[in-house]
Scaffold this motif. Structure first.
Motif, PDB file in Angstrom:
ATOM      1  N   CYS A  92       9.400  -2.729   5.344  1.00 40.10           N
ATOM      2  CA  CYS A  92       9.867  -2.583   3.899  1.00 40.10           C
ATOM      3  C   CYS A  92      10.509  -1.265   3.886  1.00 40.10           C
ATOM      4  N   THR A  93      11.326  -1.178   2.751  1.00 35.77           N
ATOM      5  CA  THR A  93      11.851   0.329   2.277  1.00 35.77           C
ATOM      6  C   THR A  93      10.739   1.223   1.935  1.00 35.77           C
ATOM      7  N   HIS A  94      10.883   2.666   2.059  1.00 35.66           N
ATOM      8  CA  HIS A  94       9.718   3.622   1.971  1.00 35.66           C
ATOM      9  C   HIS A  94       9.529   3.680   0.271  1.00 35.66           C
ATOM     10  N   ASP A  95      10.122   3.099  -0.490  1.00 34.67           N
ATOM     11  CA  ASP A  95       9.995   3.268  -1.884  1.00 34.67           C
ATOM     12  C   ASP A  95       9.825   1.873  -2.422  1.00 34.67           C
ATOM     13  N   ALA A  96       9.556   0.651  -1.562  1.00 33.30           N
ATOM     14  CA  ALA A  96       9.496  -0.706  -1.954  1.00 33.30           C
ATOM     15  C   ALA A  96       8.363  -0.700  -3.411  1.00 33.30           C
ATOM     16  N   VAL A  97       8.770  -1.433  -4.396  1.00 30.36           N
ATOM     17  CA  VAL A  97       8.011  -1.505  -5.545  1.00 30.36           C
ATOM     18  C   VAL A  97       7.058  -2.637  -5.726  1.00 30.36           C
ATOM     19  N   PHE A  98       5.779  -2.634  -6.222  1.00 31.61           N
ATOM     20  CA  PHE A  98       5.024  -3.581  -6.549  1.00 31.61           C
ATOM     21  C   PHE A  98       4.815  -3.974  -7.956  1.00 31.61           C
ATOM     22  N   SER A  99       4.254  -5.273  -8.260  1.00 35.46           N
ATOM     23  CA  SER A  99       3.784  -5.384  -9.649  1.00 35.46           C
ATOM     24  C   SER A  99       3.137  -6.711  -9.690  1.00 35.46           C
ATOM     25  N   ALA A 100       1.845  -6.694 -10.522  1.00 34.72           N
ATOM     26  CA  ALA A 100       1.125  -7.909 -10.511  1.00 34.72           C
ATOM     27  C   ALA A 100       0.521  -7.802 -12.047  1.00 34.72           C
ATOM     28  N   GLN A 101       0.474  -9.049 -12.757  1.00 33.33           N
ATOM     29  CA  GLN A 101      -0.162  -9.073 -13.790  1.00 33.33           C
ATOM     30  C   GLN A 101      -1.739  -9.553 -13.559  1.00 33.33           C
ATOM     31  N   ALA A 102      -2.425  -8.563 -12.911  1.00 34.44           N
ATOM     32  CA  ALA A 102      -3.742  -8.785 -12.555  1.00 34.44           C
ATOM     33  C   ALA A 102      -4.598  -7.679 -12.784  1.00 34.44           C
ATOM     34  N   GLU A 103      -5.797  -7.464 -13.406  1.00 32.43           N
ATOM     35  CA  GLU A 103      -6.510  -6.561 -13.571  1.00 32.43           C
ATOM     36  C   GLU A 103      -6.559  -5.401 -12.756  1.00 32.43           C
ATOM     37  N   PRO A 104      -7.066  -5.644 -11.578  1.00 30.35           N
ATOM     38  CA  PRO A 104      -7.235  -4.376 -10.584  1.00 30.35           C
ATOM     39  C   PRO A 104      -5.981  -3.993 -10.060  1.00 30.35           C
ATOM     40  N   ILE A 108      -0.931  -0.313  -9.983  1.00 28.71           N
ATOM     41  CA  ILE A 108      -0.326  -0.192  -8.441  1.00 28.71           C
ATOM     42  C   ILE A 108       1.014  -0.763  -8.745  1.00 28.71           C
ATOM     43  N   THR A 109       1.993   0.338  -8.268  1.00 28.53           N
ATOM     44  CA  THR A 109       3.331   0.240  -8.689  1.00 28.53           C
ATOM     45  C   THR A 109       4.062   0.172  -7.211  1.00 28.53           C
ATOM     46  N   ALA A 110       3.681   0.597  -6.238  1.00 35.59           N
ATOM     47  CA  ALA A 110       4.402   0.561  -4.984  1.00 35.59           C
ATOM     48  C   ALA A 110       3.704  -0.137  -3.851  1.00 35.59           C
ATOM     49  N   VAL A 111       4.259  -0.636  -3.041  1.00 42.60           N
ATOM     50  CA  VAL A 111       4.003  -1.323  -1.964  1.00 42.60           C
ATOM     51  C   VAL A 111       2.804  -0.465  -0.871  1.00 42.60           C
ATOM     52  N   ARG A 112       3.464   0.575  -0.918  1.00 39.44           N
ATOM     53  CA  ARG A 112       2.512   1.423  -0.156  1.00 39.44           C
ATOM     54  C   ARG A 112       0.864   1.490  -0.559  1.00 39.44           C
ATOM     55  N   GLU A 113       0.699   1.595  -2.120  1.00 45.13           N
ATOM     56  CA  GLU A 113      -0.399   1.634  -2.611  1.00 45.13           C
ATOM     57  C   GLU A 113      -0.915   0.396  -2.551  1.00 45.13           C
ATOM     58  N   TYR A 114      -0.401  -0.708  -2.622  1.00 41.20           N
ATOM     59  CA  TYR A 114      -0.889  -2.011  -2.418  1.00 41.20           C
ATOM     60  C   TYR A 114      -1.484  -2.490  -1.038  1.00 41.20           C
ATOM     61  N   ALA A 115      -0.566  -2.039  -0.091  1.00 41.97           N
ATOM     62  CA  ALA A 115      -1.050  -2.388   1.157  1.00 41.97           C
ATOM     63  C   ALA A 115      -2.418  -1.350   1.505  1.00 41.97           C
ATOM     64  N   GLU A 116      -2.433  -0.193   1.051  1.00 47.24           N
ATOM     65  CA  GLU A 116      -3.778   0.575   1.153  1.00 47.24           C
ATOM     66  C   GLU A 116      -4.883  -0.297   0.471  1.00 47.24           C
ATOM     67  N   TRP A 117      -4.698  -0.914  -0.727  1.00 52.99           N
ATOM     68  CA  TRP A 117      -5.612  -1.461  -1.638  1.00 52.99           C
ATOM     69  C   TRP A 117      -6.075  -2.736  -0.688  1.00 52.99           C
ATOM     70  N   MET A 118      -5.323  -3.267  -0.150  1.00 49.04           N
ATOM     71  CA  MET A 118      -5.547  -4.605   0.537  1.00 49.04           C
ATOM     72  C   MET A 118      -6.390  -4.149   1.865  1.00 49.04           C
ATOM     73  N   LYS A 191       3.237 -10.160  -7.156  1.00 45.75           N
ATOM     74  CA  LYS A 191       2.080 -11.044  -6.827  1.00 45.75           C
ATOM     75  C   LYS A 191       1.886 -11.692  -8.021  1.00 45.75           C
ATOM     76  N   VAL A 192       1.597 -13.270  -7.817  1.00 46.29           N
ATOM     77  CA  VAL A 192       0.801 -13.812  -8.734  1.00 46.29           C
ATOM     78  C   VAL A 192      -0.439 -14.301  -8.445  1.00 46.29           C
ATOM     79  N   TRP A 193      -1.424 -13.745  -9.202  1.00 47.19           N
ATOM     80  CA  TRP A 193      -2.826 -14.058  -8.625  1.00 47.19           C
ATOM     81  C   TRP A 193      -3.915 -14.196  -9.893  1.00 47.19           C
ATOM     82  N   HIS A 194      -4.802 -14.991 -10.101  1.00 49.13           N
ATOM     83  CA  HIS A 194      -5.741 -14.923 -11.029  1.00 49.13           C
ATOM     84  C   HIS A 194      -6.794 -14.212 -10.602  1.00 49.13           C
ATOM     85  N   SER A 195      -6.754 -13.068 -10.645  1.00 46.43           N
ATOM     86  CA  SER A 195      -7.777 -12.016 -10.464  1.00 46.43           C
ATOM     87  C   SER A 195      -9.194 -12.184 -10.958  1.00 46.43           C
ATOM     88  N   ALA A 196      -9.171 -12.687 -12.200  1.00 46.19           N
ATOM     89  CA  ALA A 196     -10.423 -13.000 -13.013  1.00 46.19           C
ATOM     90  C   ALA A 196     -11.252 -14.227 -12.526  1.00 46.19           C
TER      91      ALA A 196
END
Length: 363
Positions: A92-104, A108-118, A191-196
């Motif tokens: 991915c690009t170094h500044d790849a963006v991330f979004s999700a309508q999920a509470e946790p 998180i707005t960057a793929v970098r952050e999401y990958a570390e969360w996962m 990401k589309v995910w029913h986190s609740a």
């Protein structure tokens, strides 16, 4: 020992065949090459066909599946297996963006952050977890790869920001929508995910977001915009109540918003407010706001004493009920009005009037 054949095929699609679209009654004329290897016994043991199938399919109106870009699929597997940013950064690009309508994931707005969360989830919170890639596809028109997956794991590890291990398991489905840029790298993931639903399986209680209209109402009201500024966020007959002397005769949100406008714009110009905390209870559909109002009594307002040029700093809470349409239909204010009034010299802190008139009860 190779034979080569160059051919041209012509035909009209008029019959039904499994795995093909319904007959289009369109015709194709398509060229192709067979390269056939002949063994020592004179028999063909290998054939390679060179053929522009997409060109042929276009002639007869077929839409052929398009392969998912390798980088997108590699990113999926690296991310889901908990390899973190180091594992996905090549795809991915170094500044790849991330979004999700999920509470946790709402902050998180960057793929970098999401990958570390996962990585935290897969390695620390749920060691030994697994995932399954159920389906994948690619839309060349929008350059978008879609992955449908299932994650399974048991919460046995300690991870900051999560409850203590519950030893309960989840099996949760989700979809990634990945945009691939002109260089074949992922530059955006949704990401589309029913986190609740997932959280409930493992006994987590996730924060519930405050409805937008409730928060918009709070800011519009506190900044003195009056009924015109808040009316789009509440029902026309929204009710108001408060166990506070200056508000005891106000029973509608319309009237309260105008009262606040008088305080903020006329009586205390230049005043300010602070939103200290907010929350939402989905069981009662109630939003709660804890605020602090600061101002100096410098302006003349009917029902108030002449300007005292004294200042107040007063805490208060709004409890707003949201209807089925997401609009405020009832507000209760909890406020020690006598304490606030004493600070600006309108009444004594014991509740007695500062002068001969009880200004507090007359507001």
């Amino acid at each position: 020992s190779t034979a080569v054949f160059i051919g041209t095929f012509r035909g009209t699609h008029t019959g039904h065949l499994d795995r093909l679209p319904a007959p289009t009654h369109k015709s194709m004329e398509t060229e192709y090459v067979y390269s056939m290897h002949v063994n020592a016994n004179g028999k063909v043991d290998k054939i390679t066909k060179v053929w522009h199938s997409a060109w042929a399919a276009a002639q007869v109106g077929w839409a052929l599946p398009v392969g998912v870009p390798a980088a997108a699929e590699h990113l999926f597997h690296a991310c889901e297996s908990g390899q973190g940013w180091q594992g996905v950064m090549h795809y991915c690009t170094h500044d790849a963006v991330f979004s999700a309508q999920a509470e946790p994931l709402q902050d998180i707005t960057a793929v970098r952050e999401y990958a570390e969360w996962m990585k935290g989830i897969a390695i620390i919170a749920m060691p030994g977890c697994s995932y399954e890639l159920n389906a994948k596809s690619f839309d060349p028109d929008t350059s978008t790869a879609t992955f449908f997956g299932t994650f399974s794991g048991t919460h046995t590890g300690y991870l900051d920001g999560f409850p203590d291990p519950t030893r309960k398991s989840m099996r949760t489905q989700y979809v990634y929508n990945m945009h691939v840029n002109a260089n074949g790298k992922v530059d955006r993931i949704t990401k589309v995910w029913h986190s609740a639903w997932a959280a409930a399986q493992v006994g987590w209680t996730l924060p519930t977001s405050v409805p937008a209209d409730a928060e918009h109402f709070f800011h519009a009201c506190e900044s003195g915009k009056g009924w015109q500024g808040v009316m789009q966020y509440c029902t026309p007959d929204a009710a108001f109540s408060a166990q506070a002397e200056p508000l005891q005769d106000i029973t509608t949100v319309r009237a309260y918003a105008e009262w606040m406008k008088g305080i903020a714009v006329v009586a205390m110009p230049g005043c300010s407010y602070e939103l200290n905390a907010q929350s939402f209870d989905p069981d009662t559909s109630s939003a709660t706001f804890f605020g602090t109002f600061r101002g100096t009594h410098a302006g003349h307002l009917d029902g108030l004493p002449p300007p005292t040029h004294k200042s107040m700093e007063t805490h208060y809470v709004y409890n707003m009920h949201m209807n089925a349409h997401g609009m405020v239909d009832r507000i209760t204010k909890v406020w020690h009005s006598a304490w606030a009034a004493a600070q600006v010299g309108w009444t004594s802190r014991t509740g007695g009037p500062a002068d001969d008139d009880d200004f507090l009860s007359g507001l």
